[in-house]
Write a protein that holds these residues in place. Structure first.
Motif, PDB file in Angstrom:
ATOM      1  N   MET A   1      19.743  -4.394   2.941  1.00 33.03           N
ATOM      2  CA  MET A   1      18.425  -4.439   3.574  1.00 33.03           C
ATOM      3  C   MET A   1      17.396  -3.733   2.694  1.00 33.03           C
ATOM      4  N   ILE A   2      16.196  -4.283   2.653  1.00 33.37           N
ATOM      5  CA  ILE A   2      15.091  -3.664   1.937  1.00 33.37           C
ATOM      6  C   ILE A   2      14.353  -2.761   2.906  1.00 33.37           C
ATOM      7  N   GLU A   3      14.341  -1.458   2.605  1.00 31.36           N
ATOM      8  CA  GLU A   3      13.738  -0.464   3.485  1.00 31.36           C
ATOM      9  C   GLU A   3      12.249  -0.326   3.157  1.00 31.36           C
ATOM     10  N   VAL A   4      11.400  -0.412   4.202  1.00 32.63           N
ATOM     11  CA  VAL A   4       9.954  -0.456   4.002  1.00 32.63           C
ATOM     12  C   VAL A   4       9.272   0.669   4.788  1.00 32.63           C
ATOM     13  N   LEU A   5       8.329   1.348   4.136  1.00 31.87           N
ATOM     14  CA  LEU A   5       7.446   2.309   4.799  1.00 31.87           C
ATOM     15  C   LEU A   5       6.098   1.640   5.003  1.00 31.87           C
ATOM     16  N   VAL A   6       5.603   1.632   6.244  1.00 29.31           N
ATOM     17  CA  VAL A   6       4.316   1.016   6.582  1.00 29.31           C
ATOM     18  C   VAL A   6       3.271   2.118   6.699  1.00 29.31           C
ATOM     19  N   VAL A   7       2.210   2.007   5.911  1.00 28.69           N
ATOM     20  CA  VAL A   7       1.157   3.024   5.912  1.00 28.69           C
ATOM     21  C   VAL A   7      -0.170   2.359   6.261  1.00 28.69           C
ATOM     22  N   ASP A   8      -0.765   2.754   7.389  1.00 27.49           N
ATOM     23  CA  ASP A   8      -2.079   2.254   7.792  1.00 27.49           C
ATOM     24  C   ASP A   8      -2.714   3.271   8.728  1.00 27.49           C
ATOM     25  N   ASP A   9      -4.010   3.513   8.563  1.00 23.16           N
ATOM     26  CA  ASP A   9      -4.669   4.529   9.388  1.00 23.16           C
ATOM     27  C   ASP A   9      -4.775   4.108  10.851  1.00 23.16           C
ATOM     28  N   ASP A  10      -4.757   2.807  11.106  1.00 24.30           N
ATOM     29  CA  ASP A  10      -4.838   2.285  12.466  1.00 24.30           C
ATOM     30  C   ASP A  10      -3.418   2.127  13.019  1.00 24.30           C
ATOM     31  N   VAL A  11      -3.117   2.888  14.066  1.00 21.20           N
ATOM     32  CA  VAL A  11      -1.767   2.865  14.637  1.00 21.20           C
ATOM     33  C   VAL A  11      -1.400   1.467  15.107  1.00 21.20           C
ATOM     34  N   ARG A  12      -2.344   0.784  15.724  1.00 16.56           N
ATOM     35  CA  ARG A  12      -2.067  -0.568  16.233  1.00 16.56           C
ATOM     36  C   ARG A  12      -1.750  -1.527  15.088  1.00 16.56           C
ATOM     37  N   VAL A  13      -2.519  -1.435  14.026  1.00 17.56           N
ATOM     38  CA  VAL A  13      -2.289  -2.307  12.877  1.00 17.56           C
ATOM     39  C   VAL A  13      -0.926  -2.016  12.254  1.00 17.56           C
ATOM     40  N   ALA A  14      -0.589  -0.726  12.145  1.00 25.89           N
ATOM     41  CA  ALA A  14       0.709  -0.359  11.583  1.00 25.89           C
ATOM     42  C   ALA A  14       1.842  -0.960  12.409  1.00 25.89           C
ATOM     43  N   ARG A  15       1.688  -0.948  13.719  1.00 25.16           N
ATOM     44  CA  ARG A  15       2.723  -1.519  14.589  1.00 25.16           C
ATOM     45  C   ARG A  15       2.833  -3.026  14.403  1.00 25.16           C
ATOM     46  N   VAL A  16       1.682  -3.699  14.255  1.00 26.16           N
ATOM     47  CA  VAL A  16       1.702  -5.140  14.030  1.00 26.16           C
ATOM     48  C   VAL A  16       2.396  -5.455  12.705  1.00 26.16           C
ATOM     49  N   ASN A  17       2.031  -4.711  11.656  1.00 20.42           N
ATOM     50  CA  ASN A  17       2.666  -4.933  10.354  1.00 20.42           C
ATOM     51  C   ASN A  17       4.168  -4.684  10.421  1.00 20.42           C
ATOM     52  N   ALA A  18       4.547  -3.626  11.117  1.00 19.58           N
ATOM     53  CA  ALA A  18       5.972  -3.306  11.255  1.00 19.58           C
ATOM     54  C   ALA A  18       6.705  -4.436  11.982  1.00 19.58           C
ATOM     55  N   ALA A  19       6.069  -4.972  13.023  1.00 22.29           N
ATOM     56  CA  ALA A  19       6.687  -6.076  13.763  1.00 22.29           C
ATOM     57  C   ALA A  19       6.822  -7.308  12.876  1.00 22.29           C
ATOM     58  N   TYR A  20       5.813  -7.556  12.051  1.00 17.12           N
ATOM     59  CA  TYR A  20       5.895  -8.664  11.102  1.00 17.12           C
ATOM     60  C   TYR A  20       7.088  -8.486  10.161  1.00 17.12           C
ATOM     61  N   ILE A  21       7.208  -7.291   9.606  1.00 24.41           N
ATOM     62  CA  ILE A  21       8.273  -7.026   8.632  1.00 24.41           C
ATOM     63  C   ILE A  21       9.646  -7.252   9.254  1.00 24.41           C
ATOM     64  N   GLU A  22       9.825  -6.792  10.477  1.00 20.22           N
ATOM     65  CA  GLU A  22      11.117  -6.920  11.140  1.00 20.22           C
ATOM     66  C   GLU A  22      11.493  -8.377  11.391  1.00 20.22           C
ATOM     67  N   LYS A  23      10.504  -9.287  11.357  1.00 22.65           N
ATOM     68  CA  LYS A  23      10.781 -10.706  11.571  1.00 22.65           C
ATOM     69  C   LYS A  23      11.264 -11.405  10.303  1.00 22.65           C
ATOM     70  N   VAL A  24      11.144 -10.737   9.145  1.00 24.05           N
ATOM     71  CA  VAL A  24      11.553 -11.345   7.879  1.00 24.05           C
ATOM     72  C   VAL A  24      12.982 -10.921   7.566  1.00 24.05           C
ATOM     73  N   PRO A  25      13.909 -11.838   7.448  1.00 26.62           N
ATOM     74  CA  PRO A  25      15.308 -11.481   7.169  1.00 26.62           C
ATOM     75  C   PRO A  25      15.428 -10.659   5.890  1.00 26.62           C
ATOM     76  N   GLY A  26      16.279  -9.619   5.969  1.00 28.46           N
ATOM     77  CA  GLY A  26      16.530  -8.791   4.798  1.00 28.46           C
ATOM     78  C   GLY A  26      15.641  -7.577   4.695  1.00 28.46           C
ATOM     79  N   PHE A  27      14.685  -7.422   5.624  1.00 28.44           N
ATOM     80  CA  PHE A  27      13.766  -6.284   5.587  1.00 28.44           C
ATOM     81  C   PHE A  27      13.924  -5.434   6.845  1.00 28.44           C
ATOM     82  N   ARG A  28      13.742  -4.138   6.679  1.00 33.26           N
ATOM     83  CA  ARG A  28      13.815  -3.212   7.811  1.00 33.26           C
ATOM     84  C   ARG A  28      12.761  -2.123   7.636  1.00 33.26           C
TER      85      ARG A  28
END
Length: 226
Positions: A1-28
């Protein structure tokens, strides 16, 4: 698995990006941060990190400053900039700091997925090791050149597509094809055709509004406002 750190000043945006990443196989998602200091702290705390999805505008600094400090501390995680910063000087600075990709907000899931899949392909290529002939070198660099957005089908105008996209992005709520037509100056049929394309490619969402009688009205909204 490719481990990803999501950095964004907007908490809501960070959560959306994190949810996007989790939908892509091979990423966590390994973690989230909302400031430069928190991002650097997460980097120190995580035992393994492969990729940083990094916003440029942070409350206590910039994404580029985070990248410089990462490298100074010896952190070798790859970086994809995800930001509303569009000026060429920032893009150029990101390249010089070693950012592998640069994704401009706003975007939909398909745009981020394309970047992540290109990154995964690059890692697979590099993990093969050994020596590389020119063709292999070209393939390594080409792995990062995947388009952020799907190409328009034949018969679709980029100018009209941008008009419809901007109308959706700037709207306070879902719009019908007729409302898009009135805002852009195109026919209702043309507006409907481009809206359907945006909905098929994941950049717009479709809802149905039911009235007292007759067929429900199709209403469209931009898929994400990040």
């Amino acid at each position: 698995m490719i481990e990803v750190l999501v950095v964004d000043d907007d908490v809501r945006v960070a959560r959306v990006n994190a949810a996007y990443i989790e939908k892509v196989p091979g990423f966590r998602v390994a973690g989230q941060a909302h400031s430069a200091a928190e991002a650097l702290g997460r980097l120190e705390a995580l035992t393994r990190l492969d990729l940083v999805l990094l916003d440029h505008y942070l409350p206590d600094g910039t994404g580029l400053e985070v990248v410089r400090e990462m490298r100074r501390r010896g952190h070798q995680a790859d970086v994809i900039m995800v930001t509303a910063a569009r000026d060429v000087s920032t893009v150029q600075a990101a390249m010089r700091q070693g950012a592998l990709q640069y994704l401009v907000k706003p975007f939909a899931f398909v745009g981020l997925r394309a970047k992540l899949e290109a990154y995964a392909e690059l890692r697979r290529t590099l993990d093969g090791g050994g020596e590389a002939e020119q063709a292999e070198v070209d393939r390594i660099f080409g792995a990062l050149s995947a388009p952020s957005e799907p190409q328009l089908p034949k018969g679709h105008s980029p100018t009209t597509a941008e008009l419809v996209r901007q109308s959706l992005m700037n709207a306070d709520g879902p719009l019908s094809a007729q409302e898009i037509a009135e805002r852009t100056g195109v026919s209702r049929q043309t507006a409907q055709r481009y809206l359907k394309l945006l909905e098929r490619t994941g950049r717009a969402t479709l809802t149905l509004k039911y009235g007292d009688a007759g067929r429900p009205e199709h209403r469209y909204a931009w898929a994400t406002r990040i």
